[in-house]
Scaffold this active site. Structure first.
Site, PDB file in Angstrom:
ATOM      1  N   SER A  54       0.855  -1.199   0.127  1.00 57.35           N
ATOM      2  CA  SER A  54      -0.007  -0.034  -0.351  1.00 57.35           C
ATOM      3  C   SER A  54       0.713   1.511   0.055  1.00 57.35           C
ATOM      4  O   SER A  54       1.621   1.223  -0.819  1.00 57.35           O
ATOM      5  CB  SER A  54      -0.933  -0.275   1.275  1.00 57.35           C
ATOM      6  OG  SER A  54      -2.099   0.832   1.113  1.00 57.35           O
ATOM      7  N   ASP A 210      -6.020  -3.998  -1.972  1.00 56.30           N
ATOM      8  CA  ASP A 210      -4.816  -3.624  -1.016  1.00 56.30           C
ATOM      9  C   ASP A 210      -4.225  -4.976  -0.622  1.00 56.30           C
ATOM     10  O   ASP A 210      -4.656  -5.868  -0.043  1.00 56.30           O
ATOM     11  CB  ASP A 210      -5.395  -2.887   0.003  1.00 56.30           C
ATOM     12  CG  ASP A 210      -4.125  -2.118   0.793  1.00 56.30           C
ATOM     13  OD1 ASP A 210      -3.778  -2.813   1.573  1.00 56.30           O
ATOM     14  OD2 ASP A 210      -4.287  -0.969   0.642  1.00 56.30           O
TER      15      ASP A 210
END
Length: 353
Positions: A54, A210
């Site tokens: 991320s 993610d």
């Protein structure tokens, strides 16, 4: 423009090689920016590989490309430019879709006011509508930022450090680690794709969210695909949070933290298990690697941040986190820097098990 710390230690000793593991956490990744800036400025450590997720992935690719283009000073400047671009993009922008402008502005203004009208409106919108409804054109402000910051073609050909970026396969639930020639803009966006904000990122017919769901960050690539036995984890999700959450926002925040730390906790348990087998002579050193684990974290600081602050991109807030990261990194270097290459500076059982 970056500056050098006058008190940075000077040494003729060769820098010690280490790998980094960078957690994701939205704007809290500015804390990691500060840590990286301090490590680069200090000069005692040399990077072999970085595993990231991320926001950690954004820091990782910008770090690598900055090193490629301009060495240590180039990397420090590139990281500063990245976060300045994030701050600039976070302001109200007529080129962004209205829903994104309104949502970002409302959340930033209400970052510490759970019951404010902007916060309640933004929360309701995310609960009622998906990104496919709110953002049918699939616009992502990170795309232009990263595209402007990183020359991926050049990085694929000549990255000065190994990169491992984690994303989660939406359909299988498995982790996908992008590396080498697979490191590209879409890989970064996949690693940073929060499913409540953005549509899943398609790469080669597969869809990704993610990476924090399955690897925040993944440690195993650093064990299998690098020579250095030292891994420094930079945390932005607090492991320890005192007190029982009681409001809906507090509960959701703690659930998010536990979920995004769970994969790391499992890997730490596996490393502790293998280390114990080596210590008892049940595994030969040539059959398993003894990893040395290090950690930079500030749970007290991160636990004080509201969950909404993860998308607060105001420049004063980002630089506040950067400065905290620098402080923690220099403190860790003074206290534990000498342990790199010798022993772990973290008691895995006490901290993670």
């Amino acid at each position: 423009m970056v500056t050098r710390r006058k008190t940075a230690p000077e040494s003729s000793n060769k820098p010690k090689t280490i790998n980094l593991a960078l957690q994701g956490g939205g704007s809290h990744g500015a804390f990691t920016w500060g840590v990286l800036d301090a490590l680069l400025e200090d000069g005692r450590l040399q990077l072999e590989a970085v595993s990231a997720t991320s926001a950690g992935s954004l820091n990782a690719v910008v770090l690598a490309d900055g090193l490629r283009k301009g060495g240590i000073d180039g990397a420090r400047q590139a990281l500063a430019d990245l976060w300045r671009a994030v701050a600039d993009a976070g302001r109200l922008n007529p080129l962004q879709p209205p829903w994104l402008d309104a949502f970002m502005h409302g959340v930033q203004q209400a970052a510490h006011r759970e019951w404010s009208p902007p916060h309640l409106w933004a929360t309701a919108m995310l609960q009622l509508f998906s990104p496919y409804q709110l953002n049918p054109l699939n616009l992502n402000p990170l795309r232009q930022i990263v595209q402007n910051q990183v020359d991926f073609a050049a990085l694929q050909q000549a990255s000065p450090i190994k990169l491992f970026l984690s994303a989660t396969n939406v359909e299988t639930g498995k982790i996908r680690v992008f590396s080498g020639a697979d490191i590209g803009l879409d890989a970064v966006l996949a690693s940073a794709c929060l499913p409540t904000l953005f549509q899943a990122v398609e790469i080669g017919g597969e869809f990704f969210w993610d990476g924090g769901f399955m690897g925040n960050p993944a440690i195993f690539p650093l064990i299998y695909d690098s020579l250095a036995a030292d891994v420094l984890i930079v945390h932005v999700n607090p492991i320890l949070r005192r007190g029982v959450p009681r409001s809906s926002a507090e509960i959701a925040n703690r659930v998010n933290e536990i979920s995004f730390n769970s994969s790391l906790m499992r890997e730490m348990r596996a490393i502790a298990f293998v280390t114990a087998l080596i210590d008892r002579g049940q595994l030969k050193p040539e059959d398993a690697r003894r990893m040395r684990i290090h950690s930079i974290r500030c749970d007290e600081l991160m636990a004080a941040q509201a969950v909404e602050s993860k998308i607060d991109t105001a420049w004063p807030y980002l630089t506040e986190l950067r400065d905290a990261g620098r402080q923690q990194a220099f403190a860790w270097l003074e206290q534990h820097g000498a342990k790199v290459g010798v022993e772990s500076s973290v008691d895995i059982r006490a901290e993670f098990l």
